[in-house]
Design a protein around this motif. Structure first.
Motif, PDB file in Angstrom:
ATOM      1  N   MET A  73     -17.874 -18.803  -2.995  1.00  0.00           N
ATOM      2  CA  MET A  73     -17.075 -19.034  -1.807  1.00  0.00           C
ATOM      3  C   MET A  73     -16.599 -20.490  -1.804  1.00  0.00           C
ATOM      4  N   VAL A  74     -15.302 -20.674  -1.482  1.00  0.00           N
ATOM      5  CA  VAL A  74     -14.752 -22.034  -1.490  1.00  0.00           C
ATOM      6  C   VAL A  74     -14.176 -22.430  -0.130  1.00  0.00           C
ATOM      7  N   GLY A  75     -14.165 -21.536   0.847  1.00  0.00           N
ATOM      8  CA  GLY A  75     -13.617 -21.868   2.156  1.00  0.00           C
ATOM      9  C   GLY A  75     -13.479 -20.629   3.008  1.00  0.00           C
ATOM     10  N   GLN A  76     -13.020 -20.823   4.241  1.00  0.00           N
ATOM     11  CA  GLN A  76     -12.880 -19.726   5.181  1.00  0.00           C
ATOM     12  C   GLN A  76     -11.542 -19.802   5.896  1.00  0.00           C
ATOM     13  N   VAL A  77     -10.931 -18.625   6.126  1.00  0.00           N
ATOM     14  CA  VAL A  77      -9.758 -18.500   6.985  1.00  0.00           C
ATOM     15  C   VAL A  77      -9.980 -17.283   7.870  1.00  0.00           C
ATOM     16  N   ARG A  78      -9.243 -17.183   8.946  1.00  0.00           N
ATOM     17  CA  ARG A  78      -9.380 -16.049   9.838  1.00  0.00           C
ATOM     18  C   ARG A  78      -8.704 -14.826   9.228  1.00  0.00           C
ATOM     19  N   PRO A  79      -9.203 -13.613   9.523  1.00  0.00           N
ATOM     20  CA  PRO A  79      -8.595 -12.403   8.952  1.00  0.00           C
ATOM     21  C   PRO A  79      -7.106 -12.281   9.250  1.00  0.00           C
ATOM     22  N   SER A  80      -6.688 -12.646  10.459  1.00  0.00           N
ATOM     23  CA  SER A  80      -5.274 -12.530  10.805  1.00  0.00           C
ATOM     24  C   SER A  80      -4.411 -13.478   9.977  1.00  0.00           C
ATOM     25  N   GLN A  81      -4.993 -14.610   9.520  1.00  0.00           N
ATOM     26  CA  GLN A  81      -4.228 -15.543   8.697  1.00  0.00           C
ATOM     27  C   GLN A  81      -3.903 -14.966   7.325  1.00  0.00           C
ATOM     28  N   LEU A  82      -4.664 -13.950   6.897  1.00  0.00           N
ATOM     29  CA  LEU A  82      -4.377 -13.321   5.616  1.00  0.00           C
ATOM     30  C   LEU A  82      -3.114 -12.475   5.677  1.00  0.00           C
ATOM     31  N   LEU A  83      -2.546 -12.290   6.867  1.00  0.00           N
ATOM     32  CA  LEU A  83      -1.266 -11.612   6.994  1.00  0.00           C
ATOM     33  C   LEU A  83      -0.137 -12.595   7.247  1.00  0.00           C
ATOM     34  N   TRP A  84      -0.386 -13.582   8.077  1.00  0.00           N
ATOM     35  CA  TRP A  84       0.709 -14.439   8.540  1.00  0.00           C
ATOM     36  C   TRP A  84       0.848 -15.739   7.758  1.00  0.00           C
ATOM     37  N   THR A  85      -0.217 -16.183   7.093  1.00  0.00           N
ATOM     38  CA  THR A  85      -0.168 -17.505   6.460  1.00  0.00           C
ATOM     39  C   THR A  85      -0.669 -17.512   5.029  1.00  0.00           C
ATOM     40  N   TYR A  86      -1.772 -16.783   4.752  1.00  0.00           N
ATOM     41  CA  TYR A  86      -2.438 -16.906   3.458  1.00  0.00           C
ATOM     42  C   TYR A  86      -2.594 -15.551   2.767  1.00  0.00           C
ATOM     43  N   GLY A  87      -1.588 -14.715   2.807  1.00  0.00           N
ATOM     44  CA  GLY A  87      -1.655 -13.413   2.166  1.00  0.00           C
ATOM     45  C   GLY A  87      -1.580 -13.503   0.651  1.00  0.00           C
ATOM     46  N   PRO A  88      -1.624 -12.365  -0.047  1.00  0.00           N
ATOM     47  CA  PRO A  88      -1.528 -12.369  -1.511  1.00  0.00           C
ATOM     48  C   PRO A  88      -0.285 -13.124  -1.986  1.00  0.00           C
ATOM     49  N   GLY A  89      -0.503 -14.056  -2.917  1.00  0.00           N
ATOM     50  CA  GLY A  89       0.599 -14.863  -3.423  1.00  0.00           C
ATOM     51  C   GLY A  89       0.766 -16.177  -2.705  1.00  0.00           C
ATOM     52  N   ALA A  90       0.034 -16.396  -1.599  1.00  0.00           N
ATOM     53  CA  ALA A  90       0.157 -17.634  -0.834  1.00  0.00           C
ATOM     54  C   ALA A  90      -0.897 -18.641  -1.285  1.00  0.00           C
ATOM     55  N   LEU A  91      -0.561 -19.902  -1.136  1.00  0.00           N
ATOM     56  CA  LEU A  91      -1.480 -20.981  -1.470  1.00  0.00           C
ATOM     57  C   LEU A  91      -2.282 -21.388  -0.241  1.00  0.00           C
ATOM     58  N   ILE A  92      -3.580 -21.590  -0.429  1.00  0.00           N
ATOM     59  CA  ILE A  92      -4.452 -22.072   0.636  1.00  0.00           C
ATOM     60  C   ILE A  92      -4.852 -23.499   0.268  1.00  0.00           C
ATOM     61  N   ASP A  93      -4.324 -24.445   1.008  1.00  0.00           N
ATOM     62  CA  ASP A  93      -4.571 -25.855   0.716  1.00  0.00           C
ATOM     63  C   ASP A  93      -5.829 -26.296   1.462  1.00  0.00           C
ATOM     64  N   LEU A  94      -6.972 -26.169   0.799  1.00  0.00           N
ATOM     65  CA  LEU A  94      -8.263 -26.532   1.375  1.00  0.00           C
ATOM     66  C   LEU A  94      -8.455 -28.047   1.314  1.00  0.00           C
ATOM     67  N   PRO A  95      -9.469 -28.579   1.991  1.00  0.00           N
ATOM     68  CA  PRO A  95      -9.628 -30.039   2.025  1.00  0.00           C
ATOM     69  C   PRO A  95      -9.721 -30.705   0.656  1.00  0.00           C
ATOM     70  N   ASN A  96     -10.375 -30.046  -0.315  1.00  0.00           N
ATOM     71  CA  ASN A  96     -10.616 -30.701  -1.605  1.00  0.00           C
ATOM     72  C   ASN A  96     -10.001 -29.977  -2.798  1.00  0.00           C
ATOM     73  N   LEU A  97      -9.507 -28.791  -2.606  1.00  0.00           N
ATOM     74  CA  LEU A  97      -8.862 -28.069  -3.703  1.00  0.00           C
ATOM     75  C   LEU A  97      -7.860 -27.080  -3.132  1.00  0.00           C
ATOM     76  N   SER A  98      -7.046 -26.546  -4.013  1.00  0.00           N
ATOM     77  CA  SER A  98      -6.031 -25.579  -3.618  1.00  0.00           C
ATOM     78  C   SER A  98      -6.246 -24.290  -4.397  1.00  0.00           C
ATOM     79  N   VAL A  99      -6.161 -23.141  -3.702  1.00  0.00           N
ATOM     80  CA  VAL A  99      -6.348 -21.846  -4.351  1.00  0.00           C
ATOM     81  C   VAL A  99      -5.220 -20.912  -3.954  1.00  0.00           C
ATOM     82  N   ILE A 100      -5.033 -19.863  -4.746  1.00  0.00           N
ATOM     83  CA  ILE A 100      -4.033 -18.849  -4.445  1.00  0.00           C
ATOM     84  C   ILE A 100      -4.744 -17.528  -4.196  1.00  0.00           C
ATOM     85  N   THR A 101      -4.283 -16.796  -3.184  1.00  0.00           N
ATOM     86  CA  THR A 101      -4.878 -15.505  -2.852  1.00  0.00           C
ATOM     87  C   THR A 101      -4.413 -14.462  -3.857  1.00  0.00           C
ATOM     88  N   MET A 102      -5.347 -13.760  -4.475  1.00  0.00           N
ATOM     89  CA  MET A 102      -5.015 -12.786  -5.503  1.00  0.00           C
ATOM     90  C   MET A 102      -4.451 -11.501  -4.895  1.00  0.00           C
TER      91      MET A 102
END
Length: 612
Positions: A1-30
């Protein structure tokens, strides 16, 4: 686990293909094909599923809620603590914050330091940095994206050497000035000594200084064979790197009989039932999993009869198309006898504000409602246009390898106020010459806006009726937010506008759409009562008469700057984009009240409270 987002954000902000800019690293939702479907609970909403199938194909079997951690105190090493959405570090390139070294995270130059107890502290370090040991390495802030939905790492070697090169020297990124403007941000090759500023990666210069798009979808691990779109440099965290394409419906009863409605909603579970005894088992399972609320309140004998009626076609289902979204909702909201026995929709009629009885025909207090939103795809660089025609929007990128057999959804429970306008008053208002002039001005802006984006200028204009109702909704949202206890972003709108003489619609539904307790406080319905609603409408209209940006706001002409709004701005009528179904477009307060520039197109006459 590298961080947390709210379930609703997985539709509006961080869905598949979106980048999640966490405090220390950046990941993409598969993509969805990587998600553990066993932890994604199904949601039943027949009309939304039909609408999704119409876009993505009949292979879509289920709507499901994204997986989420039910117990925040669960051990990160337990099975419960590992529930989540798969992600991968992206961009691959990292930069040492001290020596400026650029390299890929798996090149051996950097090490990851996970912290299972504090995921927000997981980060990469440059172990052998010449300016200090274990210095932090952060994601490189530049990426490539194109209008076809592709996303790729910035081509650092290609860029610094101005094209293909055999040089494989290490690269360093540094700032030559404290201003941090692009001409002061530079990348240097240690081996050949060449240095290049980042200014040439943007604007018109980028066409000659960036390679062709490789057609990469990092969330799917795929490369498309060809892409003819020119890539653009985007910054990590930029809004234009991911725009969701969603469909939403209100859960409404399509059947007069509650048992028939529940069977219709959960038909997937009842379709293969062969006896009343089998129905009992299905009901127990549904009750335990809470998939179909209210089903346990009915006798299995009634349910079995409803199943037989459904198979024989003796239900009302054929009267209303499930694929239609707003027309069935309008029918329920304007019904003379609102439903009071359905677990997901409860409404009651209330008195009309006397001062506005000439313009308003009906007010409905929706004490309980459920909205379901589905993510069907996304775009990059350009936001999707408000149209059902795929040719009128940027290409929709897929959230799954191949054709998805399920789609992620979020459901929110709340309350609302429905205001139905007088059809005769609106038609009389639409015939005014001043209103027709405002209509022509908005249409000119609409055509110019679409021409600038190489879209058909003669389609997708919602009409002057929509603009008036839309502006009314915005003004009332702003007023309600001051008194009802909700923040403005928690109130959403749904506009019902159709000038067709056979099936006219003219109404506004304002409802709470917060995915937590903020959506069920009860304050919105309380303000829908006649004495409060009349006062709020009057206050909203009086505030709209003069804007703090007047006279510039009231004199704004859409045709001059190819915009989609007239007399409206952030100071008077715009709301949060999560609240607006049109992205703050097609708004004009001159259609509601007298302004400094236009006095004869107002639907409301604030002198007497009725339209003259």
């Amino acid at each position: 686990m590298v961080g947390q987002v709210r379930p609703s954000q997985l539709l509006w902000t961080y869905g598949p293909g979106a980048l999640i800019d966490l405090p220390n690293l950046s990941v993409i939702t598969m993509g969805l094909d990587r998600w553990d479907v066993n932890h994604c609970q199904p949601v039943e909403e027949a009309r939304l599923l039909a609408a999704v199938r119409r876009v993505l194909g009949p292979q879509v079997e289920r709507l499901r809620v994204p997986p989420f951690l039910r117990d925040e105190n669960a051990s990160p090493f337990s099975a419960e603590g590992k529930i989540g959405v798969p992600v991968r570090p992206f961009p691959r390139w990292l930069r040492c914050v001290k020596c400026g070294l650029l390299g890929e995270y798996d090149s051996g130059l950097f090490d990851i330091k996970p912290d299972p107890y504090r995921p927000d502290r997981t980060h990469f370090v440059h172990t052998n940095c010449e300016k200090g040991s274990n210095t932090d390495a952060v994601p490189a802030r530049f990426l490539l994206a194109c209008r076809n939905g592709h996303l790729d790492d910035f081509p650092w070697h290609w860029y610094v050497h101005s094209g293909p090169s055999e040089c494989t020297g290490t690269l360093r990124f540094f700032e030559s000035n404290a201003s941090l403007q692009t001409e002061d941000l530079k990348v240097k090759c240690d081996e050949c000594g060449v240095t290049r500023p980042m200014v040439f990666a943007f604007g018109e210069d980028a066409k000659d200084n960036l390679p062709a798009c490789r057609g990469r979808h990092p969330h799917l691990d795929t490369f498309e064979t060809s892409c003819d779109e020119a890539p653009r440099t985007v910054l990590l965290g930029a809004t234009n790197s991911w725009f969701p394409i969603t469909l939403s419906v209100l859960a409404i009863p399509l059947e007069k009989n509650q048992v028939n409605q529940l069977v219709l909603d959960g038909w997937e579970y009842f379709a293969d039932a062969e006896s009343q005894d089998e129905v009992k088992v299905i009901v127990k399972t549904l009750t335990k999993s809470a998939v179909l609320p209210g089903i346990d309140q009915h006798d299995p004998k009634e349910i079995w009869k409803a199943i037989q009626d459904k198979r024989e076609g003796n239900t009302q289902e054929a009267i209303v198309s499930e694929a239609d979204i707003k027309v069935p909702e309008w029918g329920i909201l304007t019904s003379p006898n609102p439903r009071t026995d359905w677990p997901q929709f409860l409404a009651r009629r209330t008195e009309i504000p006397q001062a506005f009885s000439a313009q308003i025909d009906d007010v409905l207090l929706v004490e309980r409602l459920r909205e379901v939103n589905a993510l069907i795809g996304y775009t990059r660089v350009e936001a999707p246009e408000e149209t059902d025609d795929p040719d009128e929007r940027p290409p929709m990128a897929s959230i799954c390898r191949g054709n998805p057999d399920w789609i992620p959804v979020s459901e929110v429970h709340g309350e609302g106020i429905f205001v139905k306008f007088s059809e005769s008053a609106i038609r009389k208002w639409e015939e005014r010459s001043s209103v027709k002039r405002r209509d022509e001005s908005l249409q000119a802006g609409h055509r110019g806006w679409r021409n600038a984006r190489k879209l058909n200028p003669d389609v997708a204009y919602p009409g002057i009726r929509y603009a008036m109702l839309h502006t009314f909704a915005h003004l009332l949202i702003r007023e309600l937010a001051l008194e009802c206890g909700y923040n403005a972003a928690s109130i959403r709108e749904r506009i019902y506008a159709n000038a067709d003489e056979e099936k006219p619609m003219a109404g506004v539904l304002l409802y709470t759409a917060a995915p937590d307790s903020d959506g069920t406080l009860g304050g919105l319905v309380e303000l829908g009562k006649a004495e409060s609603l009349g006062r709020l409408i009057r206050q909203a209209l009086l505030r709209a008469g003069v804007c703090s940006s007047d006279p510039l706001c009231s004199e704004h002409a859409p045709s001059n700057d190819r915009s989609l709004h007239a007399a409206c701005c952030h100071a008077c009528g715009f709301v949060a984009e999560t609240s607006c179904e049109r992205g703050n477009r097609y708004l004009d307060r001159a259609l509601l009240v007298r302004t400094l520039e236009c006095e004869d197109a107002a639907f409301f006459d604030m002198g007497s409270g009725v339209d003259g």
